[in-house]
Design a protein around this motif. Structure first.
Motif, PDB file in Angstrom:
ATOM      1  N   VAL A   1     -25.962  39.251  79.725  1.00 24.85           N
ATOM      2  CA  VAL A   1     -25.640  39.429  78.318  1.00 24.85           C
ATOM      3  C   VAL A   1     -26.002  38.144  77.597  1.00 24.85           C
ATOM      4  O   VAL A   1     -25.610  37.055  78.034  1.00 24.85           O
ATOM      5  CB  VAL A   1     -24.143  39.739  78.140  1.00 24.85           C
ATOM      6  CG1 VAL A   1     -23.804  39.910  76.672  1.00 24.85           C
ATOM      7  CG2 VAL A   1     -23.772  40.975  78.923  1.00 24.85           C
ATOM      8  N   MET A   2     -26.789  38.259  76.551  1.00 26.75           N
ATOM      9  CA  MET A   2     -27.272  37.027  75.898  1.00 26.75           C
ATOM     10  C   MET A   2     -27.372  37.200  74.396  1.00 26.75           C
ATOM     11  O   MET A   2     -27.386  38.319  73.886  1.00 26.75           O
ATOM     12  CB  MET A   2     -28.633  36.657  76.484  1.00 26.75           C
ATOM     13  CG  MET A   2     -29.692  37.700  76.291  1.00 26.75           C
ATOM     14  SD  MET A   2     -31.071  37.468  77.441  1.00 26.75           S
ATOM     15  CE  MET A   2     -30.537  38.456  78.821  1.00 26.75           C
ATOM     16  N   ALA A   3     -27.441  36.066  73.717  1.00 23.87           N
ATOM     17  CA  ALA A   3     -27.660  36.087  72.281  1.00 23.87           C
ATOM     18  C   ALA A   3     -28.983  36.796  72.027  1.00 23.87           C
ATOM     19  O   ALA A   3     -29.909  36.719  72.848  1.00 23.87           O
ATOM     20  CB  ALA A   3     -27.706  34.659  71.753  1.00 23.87           C
ATOM     21  N   SER A   4     -29.103  37.475  70.889  1.00 23.35           N
ATOM     22  CA  SER A   4     -30.297  38.285  70.669  1.00 23.35           C
ATOM     23  C   SER A   4     -31.550  37.420  70.569  1.00 23.35           C
ATOM     24  O   SER A   4     -32.667  37.915  70.676  1.00 23.35           O
ATOM     25  CB  SER A   4     -30.128  39.146  69.423  1.00 23.35           C
ATOM     26  OG  SER A   4     -29.721  38.328  68.358  1.00 23.35           O
ATOM     27  N   SER A   5     -31.360  36.108  70.377  1.00 25.93           N
ATOM     28  CA  SER A   5     -32.534  35.241  70.236  1.00 25.93           C
ATOM     29  C   SER A   5     -33.097  34.792  71.579  1.00 25.93           C
ATOM     30  O   SER A   5     -34.162  34.191  71.635  1.00 25.93           O
ATOM     31  CB  SER A   5     -32.140  34.005  69.424  1.00 25.93           C
ATOM     32  OG  SER A   5     -31.072  33.338  70.059  1.00 25.93           O
TER      33      SER A   5
END
Lengths: 539, 344
Positions: free
Chosen positions: A515-519
């Motif tokens: 799960v990660m930041a959209s960037s």
């Protein structure tokens, strides 16, 4: 409104800046060049070879050290995963395999430098590989699986060329050199810290690094966090440039709910070990990027001890295989996040291919299970225990309850045992558990490797304690089988034996949910099931 | 005065000496207990995909487990005598170093929590005692019951959810300081003091903000015993002769309650606070876990789960030592406050 104080300790230019920011995303902007990675476990050694090292330590070492070669990557169902069949040079500019498969020649990059500025030479490579097969460290057992066992096998040809000789052509020799352990160490620095009792400087390398990798250790607090900064001279990545992030913070946050909060609020950039329920809700909210990759080199299974009654009877094992409530377990434990290894149809009763893990033609069929129990001479059932370790409780606990409920229907009374991790591993090692769930991972997932390591011999990883001479012979032979078609045939045979003997019941391959930041871009599922910080970048 | 101080030092010294057998007992007991527990640490730590018998033996040797238990005990005691608590397999560091780095974190958290608890509990107890049986008294009782019955990890997670996740008022609940803040030069190990010493107000505020939520969730849990003991001892104090006398000579309400009644009622509160402090220090595992607080309790728990002997033994010894010290301090304070109380 929140105050965030941001400071770079290393840079003279970066003076203290107090940033007043209103929302989390804009805060992420201010530290665009830092990756904050949160994890449940912690880095406990800087040399992954030390017994007891954690997966986080493996991942860290991938970035602080280079190896001779590295795995490439490929797309699997639209997601990047490591590619076992594509081996590219890391410190080696190029490599050759002799036609008879007995000699591997590596030519080193001319421009490769250690982090102290000295050039990487063939001597360093030899010292490092010698260490890996000689010192009492983890690399020894790993390299053994690639026929790399003795220092005599590594020969310096000239300062930039090293030759590796094999006793037999072994498919796994080259891939083994791309795994975590055979890291290339600056031998001059390491030797300075070696002692007569510790000629390979294992004590010193545990707390220090002497590598040529993409990142340099900035601070290391075991159990808390490691901060690494970019090695600007590193150019072993694909597009010949240093890694993207200037700094990476690897931080231990034991509470999974907190990890989920951190990444959702934008304070952390990336996390791979959330609870399935949290991943599901984060995915549903749609603000973050969720990359779910079935861990195609891992298996969760229910194992039975094939040596102790009643599980020494194949019909009992088959009865269990048809009595497990697969679908319910899959939903309860993983929310269906993974690749099931049950419920296949084998049209003519034969394996579809020679790949392991395979999807088995088992499903919940209590009548069939009862028949098998009857055939085993136990129509009334029996009593047993089902064990799992505390570390896996979040997935294994709901599973265990369902197993108990379902087996009760065919007369098998199950007592659930939740064991502390150390106790569980001891019991497994002593072959004392009759029925339990575990998971396994292979770094080099080839069929013969799985069968040799997990289904043969009187060793710990033979969870089911299966002793099947034919299986052992085929698995041994397949290892050195150069003919692809024949290898495939061996694989089919092994899978057929597995299904008919049913030593243990493969359940599924859980997803690795990153799960990660959209960037964040470029995340790749790696063989060590952690993030390679060199893969990722920010848009 | 000099003789009084000298006598106290002698008494303290004698007291410390007399606690040595107890410490020794704790030492041996923990050592044996760890070895009786099921689970072979060598097998656990040799958990790499290829770790076989050889690796297990090697780790066993490294941990000194290849020797017999009495031999191990002798080695262990002689190590302790030389100030060596062994090495942790988990962190790979000497246990002494781990504890030294982590103890200030736990102490800072526990002190702050105790302070918050006292600030809240004493007024609550006093208010409840002034009108026993009233609505206020019941309110205080309800509040205390709530605090005690909500486990610290639940209140911790709720606080995080409200103040960090929903409102965004609190900093992210990970560790003692924002990862982007650089640390002050280490003097006391207490970040809130070190930042002040370094003259870094911004850093001090960052450290304090980080401290509030975990301290609060711990404080909630111990307000109840403190408030209850305040109430009980205030009731006794308020009903005593000197308070009646003070009232009858027409002293102000404030003076009667605060100066006469409370001052006399506070001694038992301090005793309880000492006990509460020692318990909190060891029992704040869950708070440390929830807030990723790098303290000694969560360290010991991790070690226990992985059967890492040295850290657990070191932790128990540390706790025993602290308990002895706290008791000593309490006793000395008593001795100074009331010469009739003799110790040793």
């Amino acid at each position: 409104m929140r105050f965030v104080s941001f400071r770079s300790a290393s840079s003279v230019l970066a003076t203290t800046a107090l940033l007043l920011v209103a929302t989390a995303p804009s805060q992420a902007q201010t530290r665009a060049e830092t990756l904050r990675y949160v994890t449940g476990a912690s880095v406990n050694t800087l040399d992954p070879n030390i017994p007891g090292s954690t997966r986080e330590s493996f991942a860290l070492s991938m970035s602080t050290y280079d190896r001779l070669v590295a795995f490439g990557r490929k797309q699997l169902n639209g997601k990047w995963v490591f590619d076992l069949d594509k081996i590219t040079g890391e410190l080696a500019e190029s490599y050759d395999v002799s036609p008879d498969g007995l000699k591997l020649t590596f030519r080193l990059r001319k421009d490769a430098k250690f982090q102290d500025g000295s050039p990487v030479t063939a001597e360093d490579v030899k010292w490092s590989l010698d260490r890996c097969v000689t010192a009492p460290i983890l690399g020894k057992a790993q390299l053994l699986t690639g026929s790399l066992t003795s220092a005599d096998q590594f020969k310096v040809i000239d300062p930039l060329t090293i030759e590796v000789t094999l006793p037999k052509p072994d498919k796994l020799a080259l891939p083994n050199l791309a795994t975590v352990y055979p890291l290339i160490i600056n031998s001059k620095v390491a030797k300075e810290h070696a002692t007569p009792e510790d000629p390979w400087a294992t004590a010193w390398l545990k707390e220090h690094t002497a590598g040529s990798g993409a990142y340099v250790i900035e601070s290391f607090k075991p159990g808390e966090q490691v901060i690494i900064k970019r090695n600007e001279d590193w150019n072993r990545g694909s597009p010949d440039k240093p890694a993207f992030f200037k700094r990476v913070i690897v931080q231990s946050v034991p509470e999974p709910a907190t990890r989920a909060n951190l990444v959702e609020r934008g304070d952390a950039d990336l996390v791979v070990d959330l609870q399935a329920s949290d991943v599901q809700s984060l995915e549903a909210k749609g603000k973050l990027k969720v990359v779910s990759t079935p861990q195609y080199n891992s298996i969760t299974f229910v194992s039975m001890n094939n040596q102790i009654p009643p599980f020494d009877n194949v019909n009992v094992r088959r009865a269990i295989a048809f009595a497990l409530p697969y679908e319910d377990m899959f939903k309860a434990a993983l929310f269906g996040r993974g690749a099931p290894l049950f419920g296949a149809t084998w049209p003519d009763g034969k394996p579809l291919n020679g790949i392991y893990p395979f999807q088995a033609p088992v499903k919940t069929d209590l009548d069939k299970a009862r028949e098998y129990l009857k055939a085993a001479g136990l129509p009334e059932g029996f009593s047993t225990t089902f064990s799992f370790n505390v570390g896996q409780a979040s997935t294994a606990e709901p599973m265990a309850a369902l197993v108990k409920e379902s087996l009760a229907k065919i007369g098998i009374k199950v007592d659930i045992q939740k064991l502390p991790d150390a106790q569980m591993s001891t019991q497994i090692n002593e072959k004392k558990l009759p029925l339990f769930t575990e998971g396994i991972v292979a770094w080099l997932p080839s069929t013969d490797y799985f069968y040799r390591n997990f289904y043969t011999g009187n060793q710990r990883w033979n969870y089911s304690s299966i002793n099947h001479p034919e299986l052992a012979t085929i698995a041994q032979e397949a290892r050195f089988e150069p003919d692809k078609a024949k290898y495939e045939e061996d694989g089919r045979k092994l899978n057929a034996i597995h299904f008919s003997e049913m030593p243990q019941i493969p359940l599924w391959q859980p997803n690795q949910d990153a799960v990660m930041a959209s960037s964040i871009e470029g995340y790749t599922y790696e063989f060590h099931r952690q993030v390679d910080y060199r893969d990722v970048s920010r848009k | 005065m000099m003789t009084g101080l000298g006598a106290t030092v002698v008494r303290a010294g004698r007291r410390l000496l007399s606690s040595l057998p107890a410490l020794f007992g704790v030492l041996v007991f923990t050592f044996l207990l760890m070895r009786v527990l099921p689970g072979d640490p060598a097998v656990f730590f040799a958990s790499g995909p290829n770790a076989g018998k050889e690796e297990i033996e090697q780790i066993r040797k490294q941990m000194g487990l290849d020797k017999s238990v009495p031999e191990q005990l002798v080695f262990y005691l002689s190590d302790i005598g030389r100030g060596n608590l062994g090495r942790s397999m988990m962190t790979g560091q000497p246990v002494l170093k781990d504890l030294r780095e982590r103890l200030p974190a736990s102490l800072e958290l526990t002190f702050t929590a105790l302070l918050i608890a006292l600030i809240a509990a004493v007024p609550l107890g006093v208010v409840a005692a002034l009108k026993p049986g009233s609505l206020v008294d019941h309110g205080v009782r309800l509040f205390c019951a709530l605090g005690v019955c909500v486990p610290t990890f639940v209140s911790g997670l709720l606080l995080i959810y409200a103040f960090y996740y929903l409102l965004g008022l609190a900093p992210d609940p990970t560790g003692r300081i924002d990862v982007f803040t650089s640390l002050p030069p280490q003097r006391t190990g207490f970040l809130s003091i070190d930042f002040l010493l370094a003259g870094d107000i911004e850093g001090w505020w960052a450290a304090c903000k980080q401290l509030i939520l975990p301290a609060l969730s711990m404080a909630l849990f111990v307000i109840a015993p403190l408030a209850r003991i305040t109430r009980a001892s205030m009731l006794v104090s308020l009903g005593s002769d000197f308070v009646r006398t003070a009232r009858s000579v027409g002293l102000s309400w404030r003076k009667v309650v605060v100066t006469y009644a409370l001052r006399n009622a506070i001694l038992p509160v301090i005793t309880i606070a000492g006990i509460v402090f020692s318990t909190m220090l060891g029992a704040n595992v869950l708070v440390e876990k929830v807030f990723s607080w790098p303290g000694v309790a969560s360290y010991a728990l991790d070690a226990l789960l992985s059967s890492d002997y040295a850290p657990v033994q070191g932790f128990v010894l540390l706790m025993a030592g602290i308990f002895v010290l706290v008791n000593l301090v309490v006793d000395i304070c008593y001795g100074i406050a009331d010469p009739r109380v003799s110790i040793g």
